[in-house]
Motif scaffolding. Structure first.
Motif, PDB file in Angstrom:
ATOM      1  N   SER A 190      48.334 -10.114 -12.558  1.00 53.26           N
ATOM      2  CA  SER A 190      47.542 -11.282 -12.172  1.00 53.26           C
ATOM      3  C   SER A 190      48.143 -11.842 -10.892  1.00 53.26           C
ATOM      4  CB  SER A 190      47.584 -12.355 -13.266  1.00 53.26           C
ATOM      5  OG  SER A 190      46.895 -11.935 -14.409  1.00 53.26           O
ATOM      6  N   SER A 191      47.351 -11.866  -9.846  1.00 54.35           N
ATOM      7  CA  SER A 191      47.842 -12.320  -8.543  1.00 54.35           C
ATOM      8  C   SER A 191      46.812 -13.236  -7.887  1.00 54.35           C
ATOM      9  CB  SER A 191      48.097 -11.103  -7.645  1.00 54.35           C
ATOM     10  OG  SER A 191      46.868 -10.450  -7.363  1.00 54.35           O
ATOM     11  N   LYS A 192      47.200 -13.857  -6.790  1.00 53.03           N
ATOM     12  CA  LYS A 192      46.249 -14.668  -6.025  1.00 53.03           C
ATOM     13  C   LYS A 192      45.044 -13.829  -5.637  1.00 53.03           C
ATOM     14  CE  LYS A 192      49.754 -17.594  -3.879  1.00 53.03           C
ATOM     15  NZ  LYS A 192      50.339 -18.017  -2.594  1.00 53.03           N
ATOM     16  N   CYS A 222      44.337 -15.176 -10.182  1.00 53.29           N
ATOM     17  CA  CYS A 222      45.258 -15.533 -11.268  1.00 53.29           C
ATOM     18  C   CYS A 222      45.074 -16.991 -11.701  1.00 53.29           C
ATOM     19  CB  CYS A 222      46.702 -15.302 -10.827  1.00 53.29           C
ATOM     20  SG  CYS A 222      47.279 -16.410  -9.520  1.00 53.29           S
ATOM     21  N   TYR A 236      50.158 -21.334  -8.286  1.00 53.26           N
ATOM     22  CA  TYR A 236      49.554 -20.083  -8.737  1.00 53.26           C
ATOM     23  C   TYR A 236      50.508 -19.464  -9.752  1.00 53.26           C
ATOM     24  CZ  TYR A 236      46.339 -20.395  -4.799  1.00 53.26           C
ATOM     25  OH  TYR A 236      45.372 -20.805  -3.919  1.00 53.26           O
ATOM     26  N   GLU A 266      51.351 -16.217 -11.025  1.00 49.34           N
ATOM     27  CA  GLU A 266      51.221 -14.772 -10.861  1.00 49.34           C
ATOM     28  C   GLU A 266      52.064 -14.090 -11.936  1.00 49.34           C
ATOM     29  OE1 GLU A 266      50.201 -13.689  -6.453  1.00 49.34           O
ATOM     30  OE2 GLU A 266      52.134 -14.763  -6.484  1.00 49.34           O
TER      31      GLU A 266
END
Length: 166
Positions: free
Chosen positions: A30-32, A36, A76, A78
């Motif tokens: 899960s990332s920007k 995410c 965020y 992540e």
């Protein structure tokens, strides 16, 4: 950015106290880039925020969220596969649409104190003692298709979403 918190779902289903938490476990990265989880760090301390319907889902009051954003940093979250984040039911959170070519699957479990049952019957489970069975019971199960006596959530009874067709 519309932020939601799980307590609003539970709140509309007659749970009186914010004695709830969620655990989100990442199946994929899960990332920007793939949208995410985003949070307003510390926003759970602001208490319950009024929610209404935004795009068919429950969303936090936009004006109130903007005030909270002034004091609670936007972060965020992540995660790598297998990572988990635990968060309070009042934590303001959201995620953006995944427009990347990368899958973003997560597994979310929500937990409530057994003393915090809903005061009205609804589709969310209320606390009841669980009969513990041995691990071998999974492999010994022979009833894989009979759904009699089973309960499933009916989206038409969910007060936290607007169902336009069924």
């Amino acid at each position: 950015m519309i932020l939601i918190c799980y307590n609003k779902y539970w709140y509309k289903n007659s749970l009186l106290y914010p004695h709830l938490m969620s655990v989100m476990t990442s199946i994929d990265k899960s990332s920007k880039e793939n949208g995410c989880l985003e949070i307003l760090e510390g926003s759970h301390k602001c208490g319950r925020i009024d929610h209404g319907f935004v795009g068919g889902q429950t969303g936090a009051d936009v004006d109130r969220v903007e005030l909270i954003r002034q004091v609670c940093p936007h972060k965020y979250v992540e995660l790598d596969p297998g990572d988990a984040v635990f968060f309070h039911c009042n934590l303001l959170h959201t995620s953006q649409a995944n427009t990347s070519p990368h899958r973003r699957w997560v597994y979310i479990c929500c937990y409530n104190l057994k003393s915090n049952n809903s005061i009205h019957e609804h589709h969310w489970a209320s606390y009841r003692k669980i009969d513990v069975v041995p691990d071998s019971a999974i492999m010994e199960c022979t009833n894989e298709t009979d759904m009699s006596g089973k309960q499933f959530a009916d989206p038409r009874e969910n007060k936290t979403v607007i169902v336009t067709s069924y």
